[in-house]
Design a protein around this motif. Structure first.
Motif, short mmCIF file in Angstrom:
data_model
loop_
_atom_site.label_atom_id
_atom_site.label_comp_id
_atom_site.label_asym_id
_atom_site.label_seq_id
_atom_site.Cartn_x
_atom_site.Cartn_y
_atom_site.Cartn_z
N GLY A 66 0.79 -1.23 0.00
CA GLY A 66 0.00 0.00 0.00
C GLY A 66 0.82 1.27 0.00
O GLY A 66 0.35 2.30 0.49
N GLY A 67 2.03 1.25 -0.56
CA GLY A 67 2.88 2.43 -0.60
C GLY A 67 3.02 3.01 -2.00
O GLY A 67 2.32 2.60 -2.94
N CYS A 68 3.95 3.96 -2.13
CA CYS A 68 4.23 4.55 -3.44
C CYS A 68 4.68 3.49 -4.45
O CYS A 68 4.32 3.54 -5.62
CB CYS A 68 5.31 5.62 -3.32
N ARG A 69 5.49 2.55 -3.98
CA ARG A 69 5.96 1.48 -4.87
C ARG A 69 4.78 0.70 -5.45
O ARG A 69 4.75 0.38 -6.64
CB ARG A 69 6.88 0.54 -4.08
N GLU A 70 3.80 0.41 -4.60
CA GLU A 70 2.65 -0.37 -5.07
C GLU A 70 1.77 0.45 -6.03
O GLU A 70 1.19 -0.12 -6.97
CB GLU A 70 1.84 -0.87 -3.88
N HIS A 71 1.69 1.77 -5.82
CA HIS A 71 1.00 2.60 -6.81
C HIS A 71 1.75 2.53 -8.13
O HIS A 71 1.13 2.43 -9.20
CB HIS A 71 0.90 4.04 -6.31
N ALA A 72 3.09 2.58 -8.08
CA ALA A 72 3.88 2.48 -9.31
C ALA A 72 3.66 1.13 -10.00
O ALA A 72 3.59 1.05 -11.23
CB ALA A 72 5.36 2.70 -9.01
N LEU A 73 3.58 0.07 -9.21
CA LEU A 73 3.32 -1.25 -9.79
C LEU A 73 1.95 -1.28 -10.46
O LEU A 73 1.80 -1.77 -11.59
CB LEU A 73 3.39 -2.32 -8.69
N CYS A 74 0.92 -0.76 -9.79
CA CYS A 74 -0.42 -0.74 -10.38
C CYS A 74 -0.47 0.15 -11.61
O CYS A 74 -1.12 -0.19 -12.61
CB CYS A 74 -1.44 -0.27 -9.34
N TRP A 75 0.19 1.31 -11.55
CA TRP A 75 0.25 2.21 -12.72
C TRP A 75 0.90 1.50 -13.89
O TRP A 75 0.40 1.55 -15.02
CB TRP A 75 1.04 3.46 -12.35
N SER A 76 2.02 0.81 -13.65
CA SER A 76 2.73 0.11 -14.72
C SER A 76 1.86 -0.99 -15.31
O SER A 76 1.75 -1.12 -16.54
CB SER A 76 4.04 -0.47 -14.17
N LEU A 77 1.23 -1.78 -14.46
CA LEU A 77 0.37 -2.86 -14.95
C LEU A 77 -0.85 -2.31 -15.66
O LEU A 77 -1.36 -2.92 -16.61
CB LEU A 77 -0.06 -3.75 -13.78
N GLY A 78 -1.31 -1.14 -15.24
CA GLY A 78 -2.48 -0.53 -15.87
C GLY A 78 -2.24 -0.06 -17.28
O GLY A 78 -3.20 0.20 -18.03
N GLN A 79 -0.95 0.09 -17.68
CA GLN A 79 -0.64 0.48 -19.06
C GLN A 79 -0.75 -0.69 -20.03
O GLN A 79 -0.71 -0.51 -21.25
CB GLN A 79 0.80 1.03 -19.15
N ASP A 80 -0.88 -1.91 -19.50
CA ASP A 80 -0.83 -3.13 -20.31
C ASP A 80 -2.24 -3.56 -20.70
O ASP A 80 -3.06 -3.90 -19.84
CB ASP A 80 -0.14 -4.22 -19.49
N PRO A 81 -2.57 -3.58 -22.00
CA PRO A 81 -3.91 -4.00 -22.42
C PRO A 81 -4.22 -5.45 -22.11
O PRO A 81 -5.39 -5.86 -22.10
CB PRO A 81 -3.90 -3.74 -23.93
N GLU A 82 -3.18 -6.26 -21.83
CA GLU A 82 -3.40 -7.65 -21.47
C GLU A 82 -4.01 -7.80 -20.08
O GLU A 82 -4.60 -8.81 -19.75
CB GLU A 82 -2.08 -8.43 -21.54
N VAL A 83 -3.81 -6.78 -19.23
CA VAL A 83 -4.33 -6.83 -17.87
C VAL A 83 -5.78 -6.34 -17.87
O VAL A 83 -6.05 -5.16 -18.09
CB VAL A 83 -3.47 -5.98 -16.92
N LYS A 84 -6.69 -7.24 -17.63
CA LYS A 84 -8.12 -6.92 -17.70
C LYS A 84 -8.71 -6.56 -16.34
O LYS A 84 -9.69 -5.82 -16.25
CB LYS A 84 -8.90 -8.11 -18.28
N LYS A 85 -8.10 -7.09 -15.26
CA LYS A 85 -8.60 -6.81 -13.92
C LYS A 85 -7.42 -6.74 -12.97
O LYS A 85 -6.54 -7.60 -13.00
CB LYS A 85 -9.58 -7.89 -13.46
#
Length: 432
Positions: free
Chosen positions: A8-27
């Motif tokens: 739940g830190g800045c690193r995890e926001h960065a991880l979610c942001w990075s994964l959110g750029q990927d069209p393969e990630v649906k959820k």
């Protein structure tokens, strides 16, 4: 693809942001997440160190892959627990995570496998530690053996400071159980560097290197923190130095993992001191660094989900790692009282130009934040990491501090010298 991010830190926001750029990630899910991860993922109210509840949650959700941000759940065995239910985790087993969980154990391993590291001794008895310190050359580095969120390291210039550090760790238990055992280590002079590699059971791949700033105040003054800023690429890291780091550090570490039968599939972060004699290993972390992840992840063109899947499947040999050609600078914005006693619940305001979405020149990663009655508030020590990027470090630095200027809350503080001595330096040319 359905993914779960733990933390739940800045690193995890960065991880979610990075994964959110990927069209393969649906959820995408985050547990527990924060106000920033909620922009990309569904936050779930499960603590990152509650292995039992996380295991039950994952059994219900059945994510294709889980990426663990912080070290505590890895050291507590989340990978092992998930594996017993057929759930894949990007992160090492508990036995492998001991590389971060015990500095003395890692020091002994480095010595056995010829990995360059500073001379050191470990102690369980404070009187024995004080006796050894009295006759050991100064300055000395005194470290808590266990997990202390990056804050359990003291540099003692003389015996008086060494006594104080030993007492605070072993007798006053400044960092709890982490200080039951300590290391007294020779002080190394040089340039500190964070180097990252991906490890699977068959091979390793160098991911990148960044500089970070551990002291709370400008000019590297004040107490250690979890990190106050980072940048990459470094003009100090030549192709020759990278080869040396690979040969003397990562190659030998991977060989050690193989020989010791450590089940390691994930990112390995080597804290190094680059001296006149070459790179020396200071410590190992078994996850992405924070704030290093906030500049490392936006530097990667290859989707993070592809990287993580290849690692978990022992297919790093087939991974084609692509990087963006740009500089990145990250500046941590901390709450009043950090690192000793961070103040909570201060309302956070943004300027009219600031929106919580990615821009073309930077991004604001959320850390210790929460929403209460519709108001964004501080919820811990490191509240944001303001990241800027550009063709040169001077541009990236400007854009990072532009992000800082758009945020305000009572008592906020940050370092003003992140990457300041590097202004105007171009990005190093890649090897042909």
């Amino acid at each position: 693809m359905k993914l779960l991010v733990v933390g739940g830190g800045c690193r995890e926001h960065a991880l979610c942001w990075s994964l959110g750029q990927d069209p393969e990630v649906k959820k995408l899910y985050a547990a527990p997440g924060n106000a920033g991860t909620a922009l990309h993922a569904e936050n779930l109210p499960v603590a990152a160190d509650d292995i039992g509840s996380l295991t039950a949650l994952a059994q219900e959700l059945r994510p294709d892959l889980t990426i663990v941000g912080p070290e505590a759940p890895l050291c507590a065995g989340i990978t092992d627990a998930f594996g017993r239910h057929g759930l894949s985790v990007f992160g090492p087993s508990a036995r492998s995570a001991r590389l971060e969980g015990s500095k003395s154990w890692t020091k002994a391993l480095a010595q056995r496998y010829g990995i360059p590291t500073a001379e050191a001794r470990s102690f369980d008895d404070p009187l024995e530690a004080i006796s050894f310190s009295r006759g050991f050359p100064f300055p000395q580095v005194i470290k808590a053996d266990g997990l202390a969120s990056g804050k359990g390291v003291f540099i003692a210039a003389d015996f008086s400071q060494a006594q104080q550090a030993i007492a605070s760790l072993m007798q006053q238990r400044l960092h709890g159980a982490a200080g039951r055992r300590i290391l007294i280590e020779a002080f190394l002079e040089g340039v500190e560097l964070s180097a990252f590699a991906l490890f699977d059971a068959k091979q390793y791949t160098v991911l990148g290197a960044a500089h970070d700033y551990k002291r709370v105040q400008d000019g590297d003054h004040g107490p250690n923190t979890g990190g106050m800023g980072a940048f990459l690429p470094s003009p100090f890291v030549s192709p020759a130095l990278l080869r040396q780091i690979e040969e003397s550090i990562f190659s030998r570490l991977h060989a050690a993992c193989t020989a010791e039968r450590l089940d390691y599939r994930g990112v390995l972060y080597a804290g190094l001191m680059v001296t006149r004699e070459g790179p020396f290993l200071l410590e190992i972390n078994v996850r992405f660094g924070d704030p290093e992840a906030q500049v490392l992840l936006p530097s990667l063109e290859t989707p993070l989900s592809e990287i993580a899947r290849a690692t978990c499947r022992d297919e790093l040999g087939r991974l084609h790692l692509r990087r963006h050609r740009r500089s990145l600078v990250g500046v941590v914005i901390a709450s009043a009282g950090y690192p000793e006693n961070p103040r909570l619940d201060d309302p956070i305001l943004f300027s009219d130009s600031q929106t919580p979405t990615s821009g073309t020149q930077g991004f604001l990663f959320y850390g210790a934040t929460k929403r209460s009655q519709g108001v964004l508030r501080t919820a811990g020590g490191r509240v944001f990491t303001a990241v800027g990027w550009g063709n040169r470090l001077v541009e990236a630095r400007k854009h990072a501090y532009d992000q800082v200027d758009a945020v305000s809350f009572a008592g906020m503080h940050f370092r003003k010298d992140i990457a300041s001595f590097l202004a105007g330096l171009p990005v190093p040319e890649p090897e042909a």
